[in-house]
Design an enzyme around this catalytic site. Structure first.
Site, PDB file in Angstrom:
ATOM      1  CG  HIS A  29      -8.445  -0.979  -0.808  1.00  0.00           C
ATOM      2  ND1 HIS A  29      -7.471  -1.582  -2.073  1.00  0.00           N
ATOM      3  CD2 HIS A  29      -9.617  -0.101  -1.072  1.00  0.00           C
ATOM      4  CE1 HIS A  29      -8.693  -0.922  -2.682  1.00  0.00           C
ATOM      5  NE2 HIS A  29      -9.634  -1.207  -2.510  1.00  0.00           N
ATOM      6  CD  GLU A  84      -2.770  -1.331   0.258  1.00  0.00           C
ATOM      7  OE1 GLU A  84      -3.526  -0.298  -0.408  1.00  0.00           O
ATOM      8  OE2 GLU A  84      -3.108  -2.346  -0.007  1.00  0.00           O
TER       9      GLU A  84
END
Length: 201
Positions: free
Chosen positions: A174, A19
């Protein structure tokens, strides 16, 4: 049952997800990194270990507000327990090297959903931090976008996972660890569905 060492020409597949604070590995920060080790016998591959770090942005990193909103990451939240890029890479690389040796493979190969993106951030962080002994192949990858497109006609990770009969939790998506674990499950399911003896006969 054949060993994993011979399945991919001596390469050990390791699923990686990152990320970040944007799309540019040179300017944007690595904020999370997760690696899932694949193990098991050929035809019965499975995720066997996960490693995950929250990462502090490097000095001067560009933090794109849109990217932070998308991931939901506050880079400076003290409860993240974030470590430096150097410490994160050392932890990931050490675990992967140990797994490569245990599997009697010669190197790891990065598996990812849009794998080139993940590899580019790993290599940029490696260059900035000066960490040595990267266990991954420097440019070859296995990309589950292509594999899922072939197997299920889907290229979005969530849709591919559901098409493969896996669960998907949008609330956890995510997160580097969750996405890496789901990608690992997807990769194993696709690879296990191919009978090499039948294909080569």
């Amino acid at each position: 049952m054949a060993s994993l060492a011979g399945r991919f020409r001596g390469f050990l597949p390791v699923v990686v997800d990152v990320e970040t604070s944007g799309f540019d590995p040179e300017r944007n920060a690595l904020l999370e990194v997760a690696a899932v080790i694949i193990g098991g016998e050929v035809g019965q591959l499975k995720p066997v270990a996960s490693h995950h770090f929250h990462v502090m942005p490097f000095t001067g990193a560009v933090l794109d507000p849109a990217a932070l909103a998308f991931t939901g990451i506050d880079p400076f939240q003290p409860l993240r327990g974030a470590v430096s890029e150097e410490d994160a890479l050392r932890g990931i690389f050490r675990a992967v090297r140990t797994a490569v040796k245990a599997a009697q493979c010669r190197r790891a190969i990065l598996v990812g959903h849009n794998a080139a993106f993940d590899l580019s951030f790993i290599k940029a962080a490696e260059k900035r931090s000066g960490v040595k002994n990267n266990p991954f192949h420097l440019f070859s990858t296995f990309d589950t976008v292509s594999l899922a497109g072939l197997a299920y006609g889907e290229t979005v990770l969530a849709k591919a996972a559901l098409a493969a009969g896996l669960s998907w939790d949008h609330a956890q998506a995510h997160s580097a660890l969750y996405d890496a674990q789901q990608t690992a499950e997807l990769f194993c399911k696709i690879v296990n569905s191919f009978d090499l003896n039948r294909i080569h006969s």
